[in-house]
Design an enzyme around this catalytic site. Structure first.
Site, PDB file in Angstrom:
ATOM      1  CG  ASN A   9      23.173 -28.941  61.049  1.00 10.77           C
ATOM      2  OD1 ASN A   9      24.388 -29.078  61.199  1.00 10.77           O
ATOM      3  ND2 ASN A   9      22.376 -29.928  60.684  1.00 10.77           N
ATOM      4  CE  LYS A  11      22.360 -30.197  57.086  1.00 15.12           C
ATOM      5  NZ  LYS A  11      21.374 -30.894  56.309  1.00 15.12           N
ATOM      6  CG  HIS A  97      20.852 -33.840  61.452  1.00 10.61           C
ATOM      7  ND1 HIS A  97      20.894 -34.429  60.217  1.00 10.61           N
ATOM      8  CD2 HIS A  97      20.349 -32.593  61.268  1.00 10.61           C
ATOM      9  CE1 HIS A  97      20.429 -33.581  59.320  1.00 10.61           C
ATOM     10  NE2 HIS A  97      20.098 -32.453  59.932  1.00 10.61           N
ATOM     11  CD  GLU A  99      22.329 -34.409  56.939  1.00  8.40           C
ATOM     12  OE1 GLU A  99      23.277 -33.851  57.523  1.00  8.40           O
ATOM     13  OE2 GLU A  99      21.494 -33.783  56.247  1.00  8.40           O
ATOM     14  CD  GLU A 169      16.486 -30.792  61.018  1.00  7.99           C
ATOM     15  OE1 GLU A 169      16.741 -29.623  60.740  1.00  7.99           O
ATOM     16  OE2 GLU A 169      17.312 -31.704  60.903  1.00  7.99           O
ATOM     17  N   GLY A 175      17.496 -30.221  52.786  1.00  9.81           N
ATOM     18  CA  GLY A 175      18.406 -30.017  51.661  1.00  9.81           C
ATOM     19  C   GLY A 175      17.759 -30.227  50.301  1.00  9.81           C
ATOM     20  CB  SER A 215      14.081 -26.570  52.508  1.00 10.45           C
ATOM     21  OG  SER A 215      14.783 -27.658  51.951  1.00 10.45           O
TER      22      SER A 215
END
Ligand code: PGA
Length: 255
Positions: A9, A11, A97, A99, A169, A175, A215
């Protein structure tokens, strides 16, 4: 037997030129077609064509997008349709996701609508779920993820659910360099499969690929992928360089 899926991914990283360089670099990693691992790269929309055009040396890498709209076309400024994605060679779409949930207001209901649209149009959704740190600290993570799974996959037929990929996730691991332990990942993946059993059937729950994200990198992937219910990874930072992405594929092949 479920195959693994190693999915990158990207991003909001990697423009068309960087994408071309990535695929040239990946072609130089000496990989042969993986036997037990599906591979996927999800670049930004503007780099999708560079990805599909430049994966000549690694034709087994699938290309996907990070989002899509649920209508066919029309007055939706800034949006992209499933047909457009298919035209540029996409086969997967990441949906929901964290985000997108946090910054763009995506709810389980929207994610459910998008998941159904993507399946109806022959693309594979990689639908994401996961709790935030406060929810884990309050010991609500199993309930939160169950609600997301039930909401995101409500009304799917068995046939549709079978084609869907789930990515667990934990938001606190994305991250941050902090990974869920293999045990934490395994217990949540097992929980997700139990929810699927109650929504669909045992067979179906055992057939769906459930990825871990947050991560994941070449240093921790082997231990995560060794867990029986972890079927691959949705990888952000460690998917941006050809050598670490290639290493993840190798680790998956050995798992
Ligand atoms: P990360 O991102 O690997 O950089 O933590 C994963 C993701 O958000 O999909």
């Amino acid at each position: 037997m479920r195959k693994n899926l190693i999915a990158g991914n990207w991003k909001m990283n990697m423009g068309p030129r960087e994408t071309e360089a990535f695929f040239e670099g990946l072609g130089e990693q000496g990989l042969s077609e993986p036997k037990k691992t599906d591979c996927l790269i999800c670049p930004p929309f503007v780099s999708l064509m560079s990805a599909t055009a430049r994966k000549v040396a690694t034709p087994w890498v699938n290309v996907g997008s990070q989002n899509v709209h649920f209508e066919n076309n029309g007055a939706y400024t800034g949006e992209i349709s499933t047909e457009m994605l298919k035209e540029v060679g996409c086969t997967y779409v990441i949906l929901g996701h964290s985000e997108r949930r946090e910054y763009f207001g995506e709810t389980d209901e929207i994610i459910n609508t998008k998941t159904k649209k993507v399946l109806a149009d022959g693309l594979i959704p990689v639908t994401c779920v996961g709790e935030v740190l406060d929810e884990r600290k309050a010991d609500k993570h199993f309930d939160v993820v169950e609600t997301q799974v039930r909401g995101s996959f409500a009304g799917l037929s068995d046939d549709e659910m079978k084609k869907t990929v789930i990515a667990y996730e934990p938001v606190w691991a994305i991250g941050t360099g902090e990974t869920a332990s293999p045990e934490q990942a395994q217990e949540m993946h097992e929980h997700i499969r139990n929810v699927l059993k109650s929504m669909f059937s045992d067979d179906l729950a055992n057939a769906v690929q459930v990825l871990y994200g947050g991560s994941m990198n070449p240093g921790n992937a082997a231990d995560l992928l060794a867990k029986p219910d972890v079927d691959g990874g949705l990888v952000g930072g460690a998917s941006l360089k050809p050598d670490s992405f290639a290493e993840l594929i190798r680790i998956s092949e050995q798992s």
